[in-house]
Design an enzyme around this catalytic site. Sequence first.
Site, PDB file in Angstrom:
ATOM      1  CB  CYS A  41       0.995 -72.686 -85.121  1.00  0.00           C
ATOM      2  SG  CYS A  41       2.595 -73.163 -84.477  1.00  0.00           S
ATOM      3  CD  GLU A 181       6.778 -63.372 -79.786  1.00  0.00           C
ATOM      4  OE1 GLU A 181       6.957 -64.184 -78.874  1.00  0.00           O
ATOM      5  OE2 GLU A 181       6.000 -63.605 -80.737  1.00  0.00           O
TER       6      GLU A 181
HETATM    7  C1  LIG Z   1       2.207 -63.914 -85.049  1.00  0.00           C
HETATM    8  C2  LIG Z   1       1.817 -65.039 -84.125  1.00  0.00           C
HETATM    9  C3  LIG Z   1       2.779 -65.666 -83.364  1.00  0.00           C
HETATM   10  C4  LIG Z   1       2.445 -66.713 -82.509  1.00  0.00           C
HETATM   11  N1  LIG Z   1       3.428 -67.296 -81.787  1.00  0.00           N
HETATM   12  C5  LIG Z   1       3.148 -68.337 -80.974  1.00  0.00           C
HETATM   13  C6  LIG Z   1       4.178 -68.980 -80.245  1.00  0.00           C
HETATM   14  O1  LIG Z   1       5.352 -68.613 -80.329  1.00  0.00           O
HETATM   15  N2  LIG Z   1       3.840 -70.026 -79.459  1.00  0.00           N
HETATM   16  C7  LIG Z   1       2.550 -70.468 -79.343  1.00  0.00           C
HETATM   17  O2  LIG Z   1       2.303 -71.443 -78.637  1.00  0.00           O
HETATM   18  N3  LIG Z   1       1.539 -69.847 -80.016  1.00  0.00           N
HETATM   19  C8  LIG Z   1       1.817 -68.791 -80.820  1.00  0.00           C
HETATM   20  N4  LIG Z   1       0.795 -68.187 -81.524  1.00  0.00           N
HETATM   21  C9  LIG Z   1      -0.602 -68.627 -81.304  1.00  0.00           C
HETATM   22  C10 LIG Z   1      -0.908 -69.907 -82.090  1.00  0.00           C
HETATM   23  O3  LIG Z   1      -0.616 -69.698 -83.451  1.00  0.00           O
HETATM   24  C11 LIG Z   1      -2.373 -70.274 -81.908  1.00  0.00           C
HETATM   25  O4  LIG Z   1      -2.668 -70.373 -80.529  1.00  0.00           O
HETATM   26  C12 LIG Z   1      -2.708 -71.624 -82.560  1.00  0.00           C
HETATM   27  O5  LIG Z   1      -2.425 -71.593 -83.930  1.00  0.00           O
HETATM   28  C13 LIG Z   1      -4.197 -71.955 -82.350  1.00  0.00           C
HETATM   29  O6  LIG Z   1      -4.517 -73.143 -83.022  1.00  0.00           O
HETATM   30  P1  LIG Z   1      -6.019 -73.414 -83.494  1.00  0.00           P
HETATM   31  O7  LIG Z   1      -6.036 -74.803 -84.004  1.00  0.00           O
HETATM   32  O8  LIG Z   1      -6.954 -73.027 -82.438  1.00  0.00           O
HETATM   33  O9  LIG Z   1      -6.278 -72.387 -84.689  1.00  0.00           O
HETATM   34  P2  LIG Z   1      -5.456 -72.025 -85.999  1.00  0.00           P
HETATM   35  O10 LIG Z   1      -4.082 -72.557 -85.968  1.00  0.00           O
HETATM   36  O11 LIG Z   1      -5.628 -70.572 -86.193  1.00  0.00           O
HETATM   37  O12 LIG Z   1      -6.225 -72.815 -87.143  1.00  0.00           O
HETATM   38  C14 LIG Z   1      -7.528 -72.484 -87.527  1.00  0.00           C
HETATM   39  C15 LIG Z   1      -7.718 -72.875 -88.976  1.00  0.00           C
HETATM   40  O13 LIG Z   1      -9.088 -72.826 -89.312  1.00  0.00           O
HETATM   41  C16 LIG Z   1      -9.245 -72.349 -90.632  1.00  0.00           C
HETATM   42  N5  LIG Z   1     -10.613 -71.854 -90.754  1.00  0.00           N
HETATM   43  C17 LIG Z   1     -11.181 -70.814 -90.089  1.00  0.00           C
HETATM   44  N6  LIG Z   1     -12.486 -70.704 -90.405  1.00  0.00           N
HETATM   45  C18 LIG Z   1     -12.752 -71.699 -91.300  1.00  0.00           C
HETATM   46  C19 LIG Z   1     -13.919 -72.115 -91.982  1.00  0.00           C
HETATM   47  N7  LIG Z   1     -15.106 -71.495 -91.797  1.00  0.00           N
HETATM   48  N8  LIG Z   1     -13.840 -73.160 -92.824  1.00  0.00           N
HETATM   49  C20 LIG Z   1     -12.656 -73.798 -93.015  1.00  0.00           C
HETATM   50  N9  LIG Z   1     -11.519 -73.463 -92.372  1.00  0.00           N
HETATM   51  C21 LIG Z   1     -11.566 -72.430 -91.518  1.00  0.00           C
HETATM   52  C22 LIG Z   1      -8.173 -71.280 -90.729  1.00  0.00           C
HETATM   53  O14 LIG Z   1      -7.824 -71.007 -92.072  1.00  0.00           O
HETATM   54  C23 LIG Z   1      -7.027 -71.923 -89.944  1.00  0.00           C
HETATM   55  O15 LIG Z   1      -6.168 -72.662 -90.787  1.00  0.00           O
HETATM   56  C24 LIG Z   1       1.103 -67.145 -82.404  1.00  0.00           C
HETATM   57  C25 LIG Z   1       0.112 -66.508 -83.168  1.00  0.00           C
HETATM   58  C26 LIG Z   1       0.459 -65.469 -84.014  1.00  0.00           C
HETATM   59  C27 LIG Z   1      -0.608 -64.798 -84.824  1.00  0.00           C
END
Ligand SMILES: Cc1cc2nc3c(=O)[nH]c(=O)nc-3n(C[C@H](O)[C@H](O)[C@H](O)COP(=O)(O)OP(=O)(O)OC[C@H]3O[C@@H](n4cnc5c(N)ncnc54)[C@H](O)[C@@H]3O)c2cc1C
Length: 456
Positions: A41, A181
């Site tokens: 994000c 987008e």
């Molecule tokens: C281009 C784009 C636009 C988006 N726009 C929106 C929006 O407008 N509104 C919205 O609500 N959502 C949006 N999203 C979706 C949103 O970004 C995700 O739903 C959200 O970030 C999910 O959070 P998370 O904590 O599950 O994972 P993430 O935020 O992806 O975090 C996972 C983290 O784990 C780390 N990681 C992975 N594997 C390992 C490992 N083995 N060891 C150590 N670290 C690791 C990664 O580096 C990452 O930093 C968008 C996504 C994208 C790609």
Amino acid sequence: MAQFDLIVIGGGSGGVRAARIAASHGARVALVEEYRLGGTCVIRGCVPKKLMVYASRFAQEFEEAAGFGWTLEAPHFDWATLKTRRDAEVARLEGIYRANLLAAGVQILEGRAQLTGRNTVALFDGTQHQAAHILIATGAQPTPGPAIPGHELAIDSNGFFDLQALPRRVVVQGAGYIALELACVLHLLGAQVTVVVRGEQILRGFDDELRQHLAAEMARSGLQFRFGRHVQAIARDGHALQVQLDNGDTLAADCVLRALGRAPNTHGLGLETAGLALNAHGAIPVDAYSQTAVPGIYAVGDVTNRVNLTPMAIREGHAFADTVFGKTPRVVDHALVPTAVFTTPEAGVVGLTEEQALARYPRLDVYRTSFRPMKATLSGHPGKMLLKLLVDRDTDRVVGFHGVGPDTGEMAQLVGVALQLQATKAALDATLAVHPTAAEELVTMRTPAVRHNLSP
Ligand SMILES: Cc1cc2nc3c(=O)[nH]c(=O)nc-3n(C[C@H](O)[C@H](O)[C@H](O)COP(=O)(O)OP(=O)(O)OC[C@H]3O[C@@H](n4cnc5c(N)ncnc54)[C@H](O)[C@@H]3O)c2cc1C
């Protein structure tokens, strides 16, 4: 071997929230991040994207200003300035995430983590860490899509944020919200953009009427669509690229952006060593408390492929920490999800689509209005808004909102509150309008455009 109460793998939206809240409940917490704190994000998703959306919309504003008496020198856009300023803002936010974790007492471990058992995590530097609880919050990553010839010449959404210059001609493959987008951003900033869509319509899963309205508005603004087409191959042609479609057409491009969906980030996590299996979508299955099939191991956010949005990952992370460390079991409601699509024009939705609502409420009233917003009277902008409310006639409850046009994302947030409170249409009618706004239409629509009466 270092000992913790909780090790969080992944420093994105879900992981950071869970780590901070667990620490505030008194747990000894470590968080492992392999790339940059803030996750998708903050680093290469919602935040930098929205900054790009703001940048792109000035193009339209400059044009519209003339109708209000403004004369502007030919505006000039500089990609490098935007990228530098955007990247600085992302770095600032990343610093805040780090500071907040440290202030909460969370130990930050840098590197890639792998499970080596039910309670143990190894980092790639060889260090081993042990915890009674492990939270997997590793998010998702762009799916590469079919391995067509030349696919390595294309970029994905991560590559979009690394672009050093605005490409002149872009082919975007995909019809989900990320593809659209980014296509709109590039288009408004001056690129010639063609969107190649495998199906016959954009935004699968959204309300059909919203999909049609938005696609028509995007096409009217000059975005080219090729529906029902596949990209068969990408080839280098000097400094440019040639994109071959399945009907034999060839599109010249300087950049091909493939945005074909996202897949849970589970590769190389060592899940099998802990006895964890994936579901059919490659996600980690969890129960309502984000507990996996293995005691002590939990998962939140995109890696569980429930509702893949930042606010949901945050809420799941928070609920997990309250449940496991705060003695307050909490489940997350995945049913009512207000959301926005930051295309231009943007879309805002909450609740059921008309198709979903009809399956539950055969006596459904559809209130709908489509109009040119007031600003267009002088700006001359030809775009039309769409605002639509779905009402179950038997209970008078509003069960869905779908909007296309300026600020409909903001509207979705507030209509979401009304739906959370189980608002009736009568309650909306009793609400005084804010005049003159576009949102006032939501409380002044009197007559249904369609009255469904399906026999049970
Ligand atoms: C281009 C784009 C636009 C988006 N726009 C929106 C929006 O407008 N509104 C919205 O609500 N959502 C949006 N999203 C979706 C949103 O970004 C995700 O739903 C959200 O970030 C999910 O959070 P998370 O904590 O599950 O994972 P993430 O935020 O992806 O975090 C996972 C983290 O784990 C780390 N990681 C992975 N594997 C390992 C490992 N083995 N060891 C150590 N670290 C690791 C990664 O580096 C990452 O930093 C968008 C996504 C994208 C790609």
